[in-house]
Write an enzyme that holds these catalytic residues in place. Structure first.
Site, short mmCIF file in Angstrom:
data_model
loop_
_atom_site.label_atom_id
_atom_site.label_comp_id
_atom_site.label_asym_id
_atom_site.label_seq_id
_atom_site.Cartn_x
_atom_site.Cartn_y
_atom_site.Cartn_z
N CYS A 58 0.98 -1.28 -0.05
CA CYS A 58 0.17 0.09 0.02
C CYS A 58 0.82 1.40 0.05
O CYS A 58 0.56 2.28 -0.45
CB CYS A 58 -0.92 -0.19 1.22
SG CYS A 58 -2.19 -1.31 1.10
N ARG A 135 -8.68 -4.10 0.60
CA ARG A 135 -7.92 -3.78 -0.54
C ARG A 135 -8.74 -3.89 -1.73
O ARG A 135 -8.77 -4.52 -2.79
CB ARG A 135 -6.67 -4.76 -0.67
CG ARG A 135 -5.84 -4.72 0.43
CD ARG A 135 -4.51 -5.14 -0.02
NE ARG A 135 -3.75 -3.90 -0.88
CZ ARG A 135 -3.48 -4.20 -1.98
NH1 ARG A 135 -3.52 -5.47 -2.70
NH2 ARG A 135 -2.72 -3.11 -2.75
#
Length: 216
Positions: A58, A135
């Protein structure tokens, strides 16, 4: 202030959000101050989640999103991030990303410590004890309608270039009687809907438009 879901959003069950649904509204704290999703009506919104701050995959995604911020701005699209970490962790992560990658994260990052938003959007199952499933990306149009979604595993990074390509494609076909073919990129040929009266034409079900005209 913890996350506050609207009455309609709070009544949704996990996993219920589908393409064509109205994106659940919520209020929360963010790195850019108090945030309410519905305040962004009239603009496209790219709403994306991540499992936690200071995670390797990320971190690379957020750094690239920051580098491509101007491209999203040019398309009239606001970027909004989300994780279960606290606002203070978000601020520390933003500083770390600046020091490591030399980028400034100017889009809001929402805190979701109770996982209320993650559950309302179906990013996290009601029985989940953590946020490892978070996600997901939601492409929300100016009317607040979810137009596309993507989900990735925690160990595979999303492509910011593909986010931009999908956003451009959604805008291209918005309120227009055209389709985008496989791998379409801005300026490429478009498809016309299949005709209901073939009349012997071999390409009646897959007709390209020779010129996209002046569509954005």
């Amino acid at each position: 202030m913890d996350v506050e879901m609207t009455k309609d959003a709070a009544s949704l069950r996990s996993g219920q959000i589908r393409i064509g649904d109205l994106a659940p509204d919520f209020q929360a704290r963010s790195t850019q101050g108090p945030f309410q999703l519905s305040a962004l009506r009239g603009q496209w919104v790219l709403f994306f989640s991540h499992p936690a701050d200071f995670t390797p995959v990320c971190s690379t995604e957020f750094a690239e999103l920051a580098r491509r911020q101007a491209d999203f701005d040019a398309l009239g699209c606001r970027l909004v991030g989300l994780s279960v970490d606290s606002l203070y962790a978000h601020f520390a992560w933003v500083r770390a990303l600046r020091d490591l990658f030399g980028v400034e994260i100017t889009f809001p990052i929402i805190e979701d410590p109770s996982m209320a938003v993650g559950r309302a959007y179906g990013m996290i199952d009601d029985t989940s004890a953590d946020s490892m499933a978070m996600r997901s990306t939601f492409f929300i149009d100016p009317r607040g309608v979810v137009r596309a979604t993507t989900s990735y595993p925690h160990n595979v990074g999303r492509s910011v270039e593909e986010m931009l390509r999908l956003l451009r494609a959604l805008q291209q076909v918005d309120d227009a009687d055209v389709l985008t073919p496989e791998g379409w990129a801005a300026g490429g040929r478009l498809l016309l809907p299949a005709t209901t009266t073939p009349e012997g034409a071999a390409d009646w079900f897959c007709r390209f438009e020779d010129s996209p005209g002046d569509r954005p």
